[in-house]
Design an enzyme around this catalytic site. Sequence first.
Site, mmCIF file in Angstrom:
data_model
loop_
_atom_site.group_PDB
_atom_site.id
_atom_site.type_symbol
_atom_site.label_atom_id
_atom_site.label_comp_id
_atom_site.label_asym_id
_atom_site.label_seq_id
_atom_site.Cartn_x
_atom_site.Cartn_y
_atom_site.Cartn_z
ATOM 1 N N ALA A 1 0.353 -1.265 0.333
ATOM 2 C CA ALA A 1 -0.086 -0.305 -0.079
ATOM 3 C C ALA A 1 1.011 1.448 -0.066
ATOM 4 O O ALA A 1 0.734 2.345 -0.682
ATOM 5 C CB ALA A 1 -0.843 -0.223 1.543
ATOM 6 N N CYS B 1 20.490 1.758 -1.633
ATOM 7 C CA CYS B 1 20.084 0.685 -1.564
ATOM 8 C C CYS B 1 21.415 -0.380 -0.785
ATOM 9 O O CYS B 1 20.598 -1.538 0.321
ATOM 10 C CB CYS B 1 18.818 -0.419 -2.479
#
Length: 397
Positions: free
Chosen positions: A207, A331
């Site tokens: 979400a 990352c």
Amino acid sequence: MTGTSPLPVYLDHAATTPVDAAVTAAMVECLESPFGFANPSSSHIAGRQSAAAIEHARVQVAGLLNAEPHEIVFTSGATESNNLAILGAARQRASRGRHLVTMTTEHKAVTECFEALEREGFEVTWLNPEMSGLLDPDRLEAVLRDDTQLLSVMHVNNETGIVQDIGSIGAICRARGILYHCDAAQSAGKLEIDLKVLPVDLMSLTAHKFHGPQGIGALYVADRPGSHPAPLIYGGPQERRIRPGTQAVHQIIGFGVAAELAAARREADTEKFRVLRERLWQGIGDLPDLWRNGAEEHTFPGILNVSAGGVDGESLMLGLEPLCVASGAACNSQSGESSYVLRAMGRSDALAQSAIRFSLGRGTRNGEIDRAIERYRWAVQHLRALAPARAATANRA
Ligand SMILES: *Cc1c(COP(=O)(O)O)cnc(C)c1O
């Protein structure tokens, strides 16, 4: 200077998006309602209301993918969905074969699952993309075997925005009875996904990549024989025993509202991204030795990834403040490694290391793009001007 720090310019929506006000309102309403806390598995009236709210959200999330509500399993996000899909499906189907296929450019939440399965004795073929970042279907066909049982290839890449042709990839798998899992964390809510048409068996979404709350996601499990993954955890009947445990009702309600909003606004958002990204590229693309990672026609319009020759990535990130963007080293910042995704596309270590990902959201404005252009131009030119001096110092050392 006024002494106050400059306001951040947030262009990191591929990492997480601001929660939409309508989503927050629905979540707060749930938490503040007299029985919003009720356990959805309880059979009293409060529990039944809570369960009904979950089922409503399931319809909303299924609608985003044109799936059936019973094909949606709520999880804590795409990392968990990827683990459930890949570990669960591989183990469930181990008797059919122990050969698995994925790509080197997948998110860590996929690659690390396959690495774990290798340690369990599965054999994994790791496919590299073409220079374009795309998977060549012929290359895929060439590695499939009789004992191949699962393929995982993402929809939109989180670093470059490259969009794989998941319809063709899925069709190759379906023709051979191979299960196809797709990590759609970057595309769900943003690109049209019709699972009545696309031959996908398992799909992960989350979400918080489309203006919903963090910590809630779903795994789509196609209602087809053989597509059920084995659960990773045990303990109850929730989510068809595929993912037991008391559901996070308020999170699920927020997810449902975000899904409905995304479906309604997707086309307008995408059109807006196209215009904003073009404005950004027009503003920086003339800098010398600048490389666009991912061609315009193959990338999701909300992401622009660029490398600058002769510029150190970490210095660039510092120079770009207060822009909130992602670096080609971000990352893996602990390891100091450059982007494995860009290196797999054939970029040199230096270019991969200098990569910056700009990513757009529903609320991104022209003014933010203009500040990003100004800041990026300044930082690249400034660092390049310093570089000869630094090289001279290195020579003396
Ligand atoms: C963000 C992301 C994930 C992880 O999602 P979480 O909800 O943070 O667990 C996995 N895959 C891709 C491609 C992503 O962009």
